[in-house]
Write a protein that holds these residues in place. Structure first.
Motif, PDB file in Angstrom:
ATOM      1  N   THR A 133     -40.454  88.587  34.421  1.00 15.81           N
ATOM      2  CA  THR A 133     -40.238  88.745  33.164  1.00 15.81           C
ATOM      3  C   THR A 133     -39.136  89.344  32.600  1.00 15.81           C
ATOM      4  O   THR A 133     -39.028  90.326  33.157  1.00 15.81           O
ATOM      5  N   ILE A 134     -38.766  89.123  31.265  1.00 16.97           N
ATOM      6  CA  ILE A 134     -37.566  89.690  30.724  1.00 16.97           C
ATOM      7  C   ILE A 134     -38.270  90.045  29.083  1.00 16.97           C
ATOM      8  O   ILE A 134     -38.644  88.816  28.681  1.00 16.97           O
ATOM      9  N   GLY A 135     -38.154  90.938  28.589  1.00 14.89           N
ATOM     10  CA  GLY A 135     -38.580  91.345  27.365  1.00 14.89           C
ATOM     11  C   GLY A 135     -37.383  91.514  26.300  1.00 14.89           C
ATOM     12  O   GLY A 135     -36.358  91.709  26.717  1.00 14.89           O
ATOM     13  N   ILE A 136     -37.195  90.727  25.117  1.00 19.27           N
ATOM     14  CA  ILE A 136     -36.159  90.497  24.504  1.00 19.27           C
ATOM     15  C   ILE A 136     -36.578  91.028  22.814  1.00 19.27           C
ATOM     16  O   ILE A 136     -37.706  90.604  22.426  1.00 19.27           O
ATOM     17  N   ASP A 137     -35.691  91.627  22.371  1.00 26.35           N
ATOM     18  CA  ASP A 137     -35.985  92.229  21.183  1.00 26.35           C
ATOM     19  C   ASP A 137     -35.700  90.844  20.090  1.00 26.35           C
ATOM     20  O   ASP A 137     -34.922  89.900  20.181  1.00 26.35           O
ATOM     21  N   LEU A 138     -36.590  90.850  19.141  1.00 24.08           N
ATOM     22  CA  LEU A 138     -36.623  89.788  18.197  1.00 24.08           C
ATOM     23  C   LEU A 138     -35.876  90.096  16.765  1.00 24.08           C
ATOM     24  O   LEU A 138     -36.208  91.040  16.271  1.00 24.08           O
ATOM     25  N   GLU A 139     -34.790  89.627  17.025  1.00 24.44           N
ATOM     26  CA  GLU A 139     -33.883  89.786  15.788  1.00 24.44           C
ATOM     27  C   GLU A 139     -33.948  88.463  15.051  1.00 24.44           C
ATOM     28  O   GLU A 139     -33.251  87.487  15.452  1.00 24.44           O
ATOM     29  N   GLY A 140     -34.527  88.583  13.472  1.00 29.18           N
ATOM     30  CA  GLY A 140     -34.264  87.366  12.759  1.00 29.18           C
ATOM     31  C   GLY A 140     -35.552  86.546  13.217  1.00 29.18           C
ATOM     32  O   GLY A 140     -36.668  87.174  13.643  1.00 29.18           O
ATOM     33  N   ASP A 141     -35.146  85.337  12.910  1.00 29.91           N
ATOM     34  CA  ASP A 141     -36.388  84.403  12.697  1.00 29.91           C
ATOM     35  C   ASP A 141     -36.971  84.058  14.387  1.00 29.91           C
ATOM     36  O   ASP A 141     -35.920  83.629  15.205  1.00 29.91           O
ATOM     37  N   TYR A 142     -37.871  84.101  14.696  1.00 27.78           N
ATOM     38  CA  TYR A 142     -38.625  83.779  15.930  1.00 27.78           C
ATOM     39  C   TYR A 142     -38.492  82.437  16.361  1.00 27.78           C
ATOM     40  O   TYR A 142     -37.732  82.336  17.518  1.00 27.78           O
ATOM     41  N   PHE A 143     -38.359  81.657  15.845  1.00 26.30           N
ATOM     42  CA  PHE A 143     -38.419  79.997  15.990  1.00 26.30           C
ATOM     43  C   PHE A 143     -36.847  79.782  16.389  1.00 26.30           C
ATOM     44  O   PHE A 143     -36.566  78.945  17.159  1.00 26.30           O
ATOM     45  N   ARG A 189     -26.446  87.924  32.238  1.00 25.06           N
ATOM     46  CA  ARG A 189     -26.158  86.648  31.432  1.00 25.06           C
ATOM     47  C   ARG A 189     -26.561  86.917  29.868  1.00 25.06           C
ATOM     48  O   ARG A 189     -25.928  86.269  28.970  1.00 25.06           O
ATOM     49  N   LEU A 190     -27.892  87.276  29.566  1.00 26.15           N
ATOM     50  CA  LEU A 190     -28.385  87.247  28.457  1.00 26.15           C
ATOM     51  C   LEU A 190     -27.737  88.146  27.698  1.00 26.15           C
ATOM     52  O   LEU A 190     -27.461  87.871  26.488  1.00 26.15           O
ATOM     53  N   TRP A 191     -27.515  89.579  28.050  1.00 27.86           N
ATOM     54  CA  TRP A 191     -26.616  90.396  27.334  1.00 27.86           C
ATOM     55  C   TRP A 191     -25.325  89.872  26.911  1.00 27.86           C
ATOM     56  O   TRP A 191     -25.005  90.006  25.728  1.00 27.86           O
ATOM     57  N   ARG A 248     -30.686  90.802  23.419  1.00 29.85           N
ATOM     58  CA  ARG A 248     -30.921  92.321  23.731  1.00 29.85           C
ATOM     59  C   ARG A 248     -32.401  92.232  24.323  1.00 29.85           C
ATOM     60  O   ARG A 248     -33.559  92.191  23.819  1.00 29.85           O
ATOM     61  N   THR A 249     -32.134  92.525  25.555  1.00 29.84           N
ATOM     62  CA  THR A 249     -33.531  92.885  26.502  1.00 29.84           C
ATOM     63  C   THR A 249     -33.773  94.391  26.236  1.00 29.84           C
ATOM     64  O   THR A 249     -32.964  95.193  26.087  1.00 29.84           O
ATOM     65  N   PHE A 250     -35.136  94.567  26.441  1.00 33.84           N
ATOM     66  CA  PHE A 250     -35.417  96.007  26.616  1.00 33.84           C
ATOM     67  C   PHE A 250     -36.274  96.135  28.098  1.00 33.84           C
ATOM     68  O   PHE A 250     -36.605  97.275  28.225  1.00 33.84           O
ATOM     69  N   THR A 251     -36.642  95.141  28.452  1.00 31.60           N
ATOM     70  CA  THR A 251     -37.564  95.506  29.887  1.00 31.60           C
ATOM     71  C   THR A 251     -37.237  94.283  30.705  1.00 31.60           C
ATOM     72  O   THR A 251     -36.815  93.058  29.998  1.00 31.60           O
ATOM     73  N   CYS A 252     -37.168  94.403  32.057  1.00 32.61           N
ATOM     74  CA  CYS A 252     -37.038  93.093  32.920  1.00 32.61           C
ATOM     75  C   CYS A 252     -37.759  93.469  34.005  1.00 32.61           C
ATOM     76  O   CYS A 252     -37.769  94.932  34.527  1.00 32.61           O
ATOM     77  N   CYS A 253     -38.268  92.623  35.030  1.00 39.86           N
ATOM     78  CA  CYS A 253     -39.011  92.965  36.045  1.00 39.86           C
ATOM     79  C   CYS A 253     -38.939  91.522  36.850  1.00 39.86           C
ATOM     80  O   CYS A 253     -39.307  90.412  36.370  1.00 39.86           O
ATOM     81  N   GLN A 254     -38.685  91.711  38.247  1.00 44.54           N
ATOM     82  CA  GLN A 254     -38.811  90.549  39.045  1.00 44.54           C
ATOM     83  C   GLN A 254     -40.184  90.020  39.491  1.00 44.54           C
ATOM     84  O   GLN A 254     -40.367  88.897  39.927  1.00 44.54           O
ATOM     85  N   GLY A 255     -41.050  91.113  39.125  1.00 46.94           N
ATOM     86  CA  GLY A 255     -42.529  90.390  39.262  1.00 46.94           C
ATOM     87  C   GLY A 255     -42.932  90.710  40.715  1.00 46.94           C
ATOM     88  O   GLY A 255     -42.168  90.922  41.768  1.00 46.94           O
ATOM     89  N   GLY A 256     -44.274  90.522  41.105  1.00 43.42           N
ATOM     90  CA  GLY A 256     -44.880  90.626  42.488  1.00 43.42           C
ATOM     91  C   GLY A 256     -45.389  91.858  42.587  1.00 43.42           C
ATOM     92  O   GLY A 256     -45.537  92.666  41.749  1.00 43.42           O
ATOM     93  N   ARG A 257     -46.015  91.971  43.809  1.00 39.70           N
ATOM     94  CA  ARG A 257     -46.787  93.321  44.325  1.00 39.70           C
ATOM     95  C   ARG A 257     -45.776  94.506  44.193  1.00 39.70           C
ATOM     96  O   ARG A 257     -44.657  94.435  44.552  1.00 39.70           O
ATOM     97  N   GLY A 258     -46.566  95.497  43.396  1.00 39.59           N
ATOM     98  CA  GLY A 258     -45.804  96.693  43.110  1.00 39.59           C
ATOM     99  C   GLY A 258     -44.923  96.667  42.117  1.00 39.59           C
ATOM    100  O   GLY A 258     -44.235  97.562  41.784  1.00 39.59           O
ATOM    101  N   HIS A 259     -44.823  95.585  41.377  1.00 43.89           N
ATOM    102  CA  HIS A 259     -43.913  95.744  40.146  1.00 43.89           C
ATOM    103  C   HIS A 259     -44.592  95.746  38.780  1.00 43.89           C
ATOM    104  O   HIS A 259     -45.856  95.694  38.761  1.00 43.89           O
ATOM    105  N   ALA A 260     -44.113  96.147  37.779  1.00 41.91           N
ATOM    106  CA  ALA A 260     -44.715  96.063  36.395  1.00 41.91           C
ATOM    107  C   ALA A 260     -45.365  94.942  36.025  1.00 41.91           C
ATOM    108  O   ALA A 260     -46.331  94.998  35.305  1.00 41.91           O
ATOM    109  N   PHE A 261     -44.760  93.838  36.257  1.00 45.34           N
ATOM    110  CA  PHE A 261     -45.363  92.389  35.828  1.00 45.34           C
ATOM    111  C   PHE A 261     -45.539  91.555  37.098  1.00 45.34           C
ATOM    112  O   PHE A 261     -44.988  91.706  38.151  1.00 45.34           O
ATOM    113  N   ARG A 262     -46.448  90.772  36.860  1.00 46.99           N
ATOM    114  CA  ARG A 262     -47.112  89.880  38.097  1.00 46.99           C
ATOM    115  C   ARG A 262     -45.890  88.802  38.247  1.00 46.99           C
ATOM    116  O   ARG A 262     -45.716  88.380  39.336  1.00 46.99           O
ATOM    117  N   ASN A 263     -45.433  88.152  37.077  1.00 53.65           N
ATOM    118  CA  ASN A 263     -44.329  87.208  37.340  1.00 53.65           C
ATOM    119  C   ASN A 263     -42.954  87.801  36.728  1.00 53.65           C
ATOM    120  O   ASN A 263     -43.090  88.795  36.195  1.00 53.65           O
TER     121      ASN A 263
END
Length: 131
Positions: free
Chosen positions: A43-53, A19-21, A26-41
């Motif tokens: 998490t979705i990484g999103i490219d910063l295009e333009g002004d952050y705010f 849905r984000l795409w 533009r995402t560059f990483t995603c993880c549902q989190g939890g034991r055995g995953h890259a992130f604890r919670n």
């Protein structure tokens, strides 16, 4: 989206990433989190295009429209050999990013952890865990 392979995404977060795409994020990483995953919670990484705010405001509005109510958006700056001056990107994190089934499982896991910690704390403090 042509180069995306949804089967590469954790099942619990796949629908949110797609849905984000579709909405132009533009995402560059995603993880549902939890034991055995890259992130604890979740998490979705999103490219910063333009002004952050501006992007943060647009992302928050989009997530709210999608029914997500509890999430956190963070600005991350990465300094590495490739980006010595730093490269900014965003992380969005929260249980509401998950599919309903996986979110329910995650909440149950958190509740079990809380009960275990309460028992350990009570034992440490010498309190009764009865009742």
């Amino acid at each position: 989206m042509d180069d995306l392979d949804p089967s590469d995404f954790d099942a619990g977060i796949r629908a949110t990433v797609l849905r984000l795409w579709e909405a132009g994020f533009r995402t560059f990483t995603c993880c549902q989190g939890g034991r055995g995953h890259a992130f604890r919670n979740p998490t979705i990484g999103i490219d910063l295009e333009g002004d952050y705010f501006a992007l943060r405001t647009r992302l928050a509005a989009f997530l709210h429209a999608e029914g997500c109510r509890v999430f956190e958006i963070s600005l991350i700056t990465c300094y590495d050999e490739e980006h010595e001056q730093g490269q900014d990107f965003m992380h969005v994190e929260g249980l509401d990013l998950l599919s309903p089934e996986i979110r329910s499982q995650a909440i149950k896991r958190i509740q079990r952890q809380e009960r275990r910690l309460e028992r350990e704390l009570a034992k440490y403090l010498g309190l009764s865990t009865d009742g």
